[in-house]
Every structure is written in C-alpha cells, then in structure tokens.
Design a protein around this motif. Sequence first.
Motif, short mmCIF file in Angstrom:
data_model
loop_
_atom_site.label_atom_id
_atom_site.label_comp_id
_atom_site.label_asym_id
_atom_site.label_seq_id
_atom_site.Cartn_x
_atom_site.Cartn_y
_atom_site.Cartn_z
N SER A 79 0.85 -1.20 0.00
CA SER A 79 0.00 0.00 0.00
C SER A 79 0.88 1.24 0.00
N PHE A 80 0.29 2.36 -0.38
CA PHE A 80 1.00 3.63 -0.43
C PHE A 80 -0.01 4.76 -0.30
N GLN A 81 0.49 5.95 0.02
CA GLN A 81 -0.40 7.11 0.14
C GLN A 81 0.38 8.37 -0.15
N GLY A 82 -0.36 9.44 -0.46
CA GLY A 82 0.26 10.73 -0.73
C GLY A 82 -0.73 11.86 -0.57
N THR A 83 -0.20 13.06 -0.55
CA THR A 83 -1.04 14.25 -0.38
C THR A 83 -1.40 14.90 -1.70
N SER A 84 -0.78 14.46 -2.79
CA SER A 84 -1.08 14.97 -4.13
C SER A 84 -0.92 13.81 -5.11
N VAL A 85 -1.33 14.02 -6.34
CA VAL A 85 -1.16 12.96 -7.34
C VAL A 85 0.32 12.68 -7.54
N ALA A 86 1.12 13.72 -7.62
CA ALA A 86 2.57 13.53 -7.82
C ALA A 86 3.21 12.79 -6.65
N SER A 87 2.87 13.16 -5.42
CA SER A 87 3.47 12.49 -4.26
C SER A 87 2.96 11.06 -4.13
N THR A 88 1.74 10.80 -4.55
CA THR A 88 1.20 9.44 -4.53
C THR A 88 1.91 8.58 -5.56
N HIS A 89 2.16 9.14 -6.73
CA HIS A 89 2.89 8.41 -7.77
C HIS A 89 4.30 8.07 -7.27
N GLN A 90 4.96 9.01 -6.63
CA GLN A 90 6.29 8.76 -6.08
C GLN A 90 6.24 7.72 -4.97
#
Length: 68
Positions: free
Chosen positions: A32-43
């Motif tokens: 699993s993964f998470q992010g605060t923006s689309v770019a940070s989620t992709h990273q």
Amino acid sequence: MIKYKGYIGHFFFDEKTNLFQGHVANIHDVISFQGTSVASTHQAFQDAVDEYIEWHKKYGKAPSKALP
C-alpha cells in the motif's frame, strides 16, 4: 491506474484523511502507499515497489511477479 516496473497501482482520494490511498493491484502480496497529491502518490507508489523488490533481494527471496 499507474504503472511501474510491471506493477500496477490503483489509488483513490479519501476525504476523511485528505489523502490519496492506494495499493498494488496485480500481485498477491499487499503493498500500500499514500500521498497528499497525485505527484506524491505516484512517487510513493514507485518507492513502495522499489522497497518491496529490495526487501526480497536482501532476504534472498523472489518477489511476486506482476500478474498480467
């Protein structure tokens, strides 16, 4: 849907946590993964896949191959 090294990630925006939440969809293991923006989620997705592969190399195990 995002792709990296043959692995496919799916993610969605969770309004309760104000985060994008995701998982790798085409293997049997749970990543699993998470992010605060689309770019940070992709990273975060790429980092999670890299960590998954490296962990398996470190312990001499074969990572699950991405399913078609």
